[in-house]
Design an enzyme around this catalytic site. Sequence first.
Site, PDB file in Angstrom:
ATOM      1  N   SER A 180      -5.970   8.023 -60.086  1.00 23.87           N
ATOM      2  CA  SER A 180      -6.008   8.050 -61.658  1.00 23.87           C
ATOM      3  C   SER A 180      -7.658   7.451 -61.840  1.00 23.87           C
ATOM      4  O   SER A 180      -7.468   6.669 -62.490  1.00 23.87           O
ATOM      5  CB  SER A 180      -5.076   7.120 -61.524  1.00 23.87           C
ATOM      6  OG  SER A 180      -5.559   6.001 -61.295  1.00 23.87           O
ATOM      7  N   HIS A 224       0.279   6.295 -57.010  1.00 21.63           N
ATOM      8  CA  HIS A 224      -0.163   5.999 -56.282  1.00 21.63           C
ATOM      9  C   HIS A 224       0.957   5.333 -55.317  1.00 21.63           C
ATOM     10  O   HIS A 224       0.659   5.475 -54.094  1.00 21.63           O
ATOM     11  CB  HIS A 224      -0.394   4.055 -56.181  1.00 21.63           C
ATOM     12  CG  HIS A 224      -2.436   4.765 -56.855  1.00 21.63           C
ATOM     13  ND1 HIS A 224      -2.795   3.083 -57.403  1.00 21.63           N
ATOM     14  CD2 HIS A 224      -3.527   4.782 -57.033  1.00 21.63           C
ATOM     15  CE1 HIS A 224      -4.473   4.021 -57.934  1.00 21.63           C
ATOM     16  NE2 HIS A 224      -4.036   5.025 -57.595  1.00 21.63           N
ATOM     17  N   GLU A 280       0.150  -1.070 -60.358  1.00 20.88           N
ATOM     18  CA  GLU A 280       0.077  -1.932 -59.126  1.00 20.88           C
ATOM     19  C   GLU A 280       0.797  -3.055 -59.566  1.00 20.88           C
ATOM     20  O   GLU A 280       0.805  -3.522 -60.608  1.00 20.88           O
ATOM     21  CB  GLU A 280      -1.370  -2.316 -59.718  1.00 20.88           C
ATOM     22  CG  GLU A 280      -2.408  -0.618 -58.736  1.00 20.88           C
ATOM     23  CD  GLU A 280      -4.136  -0.266 -58.959  1.00 20.88           C
ATOM     24  OE1 GLU A 280      -4.091  -2.288 -59.247  1.00 20.88           O
ATOM     25  OE2 GLU A 280      -3.879   0.058 -58.737  1.00 20.88           O
ATOM     26  N   GLU A 291      -2.565   1.799 -51.449  1.00 20.19           N
ATOM     27  CA  GLU A 291      -3.474   0.410 -52.085  1.00 20.19           C
ATOM     28  C   GLU A 291      -2.555  -0.813 -50.363  1.00 20.19           C
ATOM     29  O   GLU A 291      -3.046  -1.696 -50.479  1.00 20.19           O
ATOM     30  CB  GLU A 291      -3.430   0.178 -52.763  1.00 20.19           C
ATOM     31  CG  GLU A 291      -4.569   0.973 -53.441  1.00 20.19           C
ATOM     32  CD  GLU A 291      -4.398   0.838 -55.238  1.00 20.19           C
ATOM     33  OE1 GLU A 291      -4.378  -0.535 -55.605  1.00 20.19           O
ATOM     34  OE2 GLU A 291      -5.736   1.261 -55.674  1.00 20.19           O
ATOM     35  N   ASP A 311      -1.915  -3.525 -62.798  1.00 20.15           N
ATOM     36  CA  ASP A 311      -2.586  -2.334 -63.378  1.00 20.15           C
ATOM     37  C   ASP A 311      -1.124  -1.432 -63.917  1.00 20.15           C
ATOM     38  O   ASP A 311      -1.244  -1.499 -63.405  1.00 20.15           O
ATOM     39  CB  ASP A 311      -3.447  -2.333 -62.361  1.00 20.15           C
ATOM     40  CG  ASP A 311      -4.402  -1.530 -62.729  1.00 20.15           C
ATOM     41  OD1 ASP A 311      -3.858  -0.205 -64.524  1.00 20.15           O
ATOM     42  OD2 ASP A 311      -5.102  -0.343 -61.858  1.00 20.15           O
ATOM     43  N   GLU A 315      -3.714  -4.586 -66.695  1.00 21.79           N
ATOM     44  CA  GLU A 315      -4.808  -3.339 -67.027  1.00 21.79           C
ATOM     45  C   GLU A 315      -5.131  -2.823 -67.778  1.00 21.79           C
ATOM     46  O   GLU A 315      -3.570  -1.921 -66.794  1.00 21.79           O
ATOM     47  CB  GLU A 315      -5.860  -3.988 -65.075  1.00 21.79           C
ATOM     48  CG  GLU A 315      -6.526  -2.553 -64.626  1.00 21.79           C
ATOM     49  CD  GLU A 315      -7.305  -2.797 -63.711  1.00 21.79           C
ATOM     50  OE1 GLU A 315      -7.520  -3.559 -62.706  1.00 21.79           O
ATOM     51  OE2 GLU A 315      -7.765  -1.467 -62.456  1.00 21.79           O
ATOM     52  N   ASP A 340     -10.423  -1.104 -66.975  1.00 20.23           N
ATOM     53  CA  ASP A 340     -11.223   0.000 -66.238  1.00 20.23           C
ATOM     54  C   ASP A 340     -10.952   1.781 -66.678  1.00 20.23           C
ATOM     55  O   ASP A 340     -12.178   1.864 -67.017  1.00 20.23           O
ATOM     56  CB  ASP A 340      -9.662  -0.040 -65.428  1.00 20.23           C
ATOM     57  CG  ASP A 340      -9.764   1.369 -64.072  1.00 20.23           C
ATOM     58  OD1 ASP A 340     -10.524   1.633 -64.322  1.00 20.23           O
ATOM     59  OD2 ASP A 340      -8.577   1.160 -63.464  1.00 20.23           O
ATOM     60  N   LYS A 353     -16.175  -0.423 -60.838  1.00 23.24           N
ATOM     61  CA  LYS A 353     -16.113   0.722 -59.549  1.00 23.24           C
ATOM     62  C   LYS A 353     -17.009   1.377 -59.859  1.00 23.24           C
ATOM     63  O   LYS A 353     -17.958   2.044 -60.741  1.00 23.24           O
ATOM     64  CB  LYS A 353     -14.581   1.231 -59.663  1.00 23.24           C
ATOM     65  CG  LYS A 353     -13.385   0.981 -59.744  1.00 23.24           C
ATOM     66  CD  LYS A 353     -12.112   1.605 -60.465  1.00 23.24           C
ATOM     67  CE  LYS A 353     -11.136   1.675 -60.249  1.00 23.24           C
ATOM     68  NZ  LYS A 353     -10.147   2.072 -61.048  1.00 23.24           N
ATOM     69  N   HIS A 378     -12.324  -1.820 -55.790  1.00 20.24           N
ATOM     70  CA  HIS A 378     -12.022  -0.695 -54.767  1.00 20.24           C
ATOM     71  C   HIS A 378     -11.138   0.491 -55.903  1.00 20.24           C
ATOM     72  O   HIS A 378     -11.027   0.355 -56.855  1.00 20.24           O
ATOM     73  CB  HIS A 378     -11.108  -0.504 -53.181  1.00 20.24           C
ATOM     74  CG  HIS A 378      -9.879  -1.370 -53.647  1.00 20.24           C
ATOM     75  ND1 HIS A 378      -8.631  -0.789 -53.115  1.00 20.24           N
ATOM     76  CD2 HIS A 378      -8.845  -1.370 -55.254  1.00 20.24           C
ATOM     77  CE1 HIS A 378      -6.825  -1.219 -53.508  1.00 20.24           C
ATOM     78  NE2 HIS A 378      -7.781  -1.347 -55.115  1.00 20.24           N
ATOM     79  N   LYS A 380     -10.117  -7.104 -56.944  1.00 19.53           N
ATOM     80  CA  LYS A 380      -9.388  -6.116 -56.442  1.00 19.53           C
ATOM     81  C   LYS A 380      -8.833  -5.103 -55.620  1.00 19.53           C
ATOM     82  O   LYS A 380     -10.348  -4.032 -56.318  1.00 19.53           O
ATOM     83  CB  LYS A 380      -9.105  -5.088 -57.994  1.00 19.53           C
ATOM     84  CG  LYS A 380      -7.317  -4.541 -58.193  1.00 19.53           C
ATOM     85  CD  LYS A 380      -7.566  -3.996 -59.332  1.00 19.53           C
ATOM     86  CE  LYS A 380      -6.859  -3.309 -59.163  1.00 19.53           C
ATOM     87  NZ  LYS A 380      -6.637  -2.013 -60.417  1.00 19.53           N
TER      88      LYS A 380
HETATM   89  P1  PGA Z   1      -7.576   4.978 -58.580  1.00 18.05           P
HETATM   90  O1  PGA Z   1      -6.692   3.437 -58.977  1.00 18.05           O
HETATM   91  O2  PGA Z   1      -8.708   4.196 -57.678  1.00 18.05           O
HETATM   92  O3  PGA Z   1      -6.540   5.893 -58.197  1.00 18.05           O
HETATM   93  O4  PGA Z   1      -8.364   5.162 -60.302  1.00 18.05           O
HETATM   94  C1  PGA Z   1      -7.855   1.888 -58.732  1.00 18.05           C
HETATM   95  C2  PGA Z   1      -7.452   1.735 -60.554  1.00 18.05           C
HETATM   96  O5  PGA Z   1      -6.097   2.632 -61.174  1.00 18.05           O
HETATM   97  O6  PGA Z   1      -7.275   0.196 -60.587  1.00 18.05           O
HETATM   98 ZN    ZN Z   2      -7.160   0.707 -62.909  1.00 22.38          ZN
END
Ligand code: PGA
Ligand code: ZN
Length: 424
Positions: A40, A153, A162, A203, A240, A281, A308, A333, A361, A384
Amino acid sequence: AIDTIDAREILDSRGNPTVEVEVLLEDGVVARAAVPSGASTGAFEAYELRDGDKKRYGGKGVEKAVAAVIDELGPAVEGIDAADQRIVDAALIAADGSKNKSELGANAILGVSLAVAKAAAASAELPLFRYIGGPNAHVLPVPMMNVINGGSHAESNVDIQEFMILPVGAESFREALRWGAETYHVLKGLMTKQGLSTGLGDEGGFAPNLPSNRAALDLLMEAIQAAGFTPGKDIALALDVASTEFFEGGSYTFEGQKKSGADMSSYYEDLVASYPLVSIEDPLAEDDWEGWATLTADIGDKVQIVGDDLFVTNPERLAKGLQLKAANSILVKVNQIGTLTETLDAVALAQRSGYTAILSHRSGETEDTTIADLAVAVDGGQIKTGAPARSERVAKYNQLLRIEEELGEAAVYAGRSAFPRFQG
Ligand code: PGA
Ligand code: ZN
């Protein structure tokens, strides 16, 4: 100084190719780093270079990025002192020359940047968290454990990506991890009893079909209690939403209906009133700066609002968000921005401005544990990195156990202090 840099194509946790980089220093030290990959992904992330050759890995090969490391990035940094991280990263950025690392690939650049940092730490005979964080780095982060996976996911009908449990009341990281793992197993038992699928998402969380998004939160509340913990006091919740994934043409398709940003915001307000939620998030789409600012003004005093896809670990986008008061927290990230230096700059800007910074991650991960050390190094108080299951997730948690052990009496678990806004 850096002697040679090598790279190879390896597999990530989804079975997709990714870049691994190996650095050899003149003093004989060797270090390696592997690069994660999102599903995503935010539209404003640094560019992930893939081969596009449909005959290999469905176009997802990274031979071009591997070649970029060996032919372009290695020669650009060879001879530089590995401890000069800012100089190394500036040389990598210059070798690429583009605004979003699209020439050589952020995946190629990040692999070199992280491998150099690890080599420098090893050469200085310091653990990575201490090399980056200095002698005062001693705070273990609260793990945000993603135990129900939805959105992009999972194959399920759940819109929110999430659903996380956070053992804020534990005394140590080791205890927090145990509480999370125990709750995860109790959750599995509950789901089995209720006839729900206990298959997993990307995840490591369960990925059942559920009648609503609230039903997922209800399951977590039940599991926390059945595991012997008090929701809110011992274990808090976080989401999230990753809402950009279901945002199209100005509206959100949520639970089968078209919703406006205002509808979504009042939904979140209700959730915060009903559950011990400490963090939400990406509640709104990655371009809706105004909607974010309104939501933060409305509920940002009670709950962490995390950008994010909104910020993509980019100091420039974060600066805009600070000006607009669009959130109060940033997800960090490393591969969204592509170098360690820029990652640390984003964290520093956030923390100076009263934002929390959460090391994170990606949904596609490897056995690389750099982010565990980074979470301690920057004193972020939160990490996270998925469910307390599946080795690519657990590798980070296990590294935090080692760091806590190494710190000994100096170790402090962040616990509730990581969430100054949470009153529940
Ligand atoms: P992604 O998801 O690594 O698939 O972007 C993680 C997130 O959205 O926090
Ligand atoms: Zn996110």
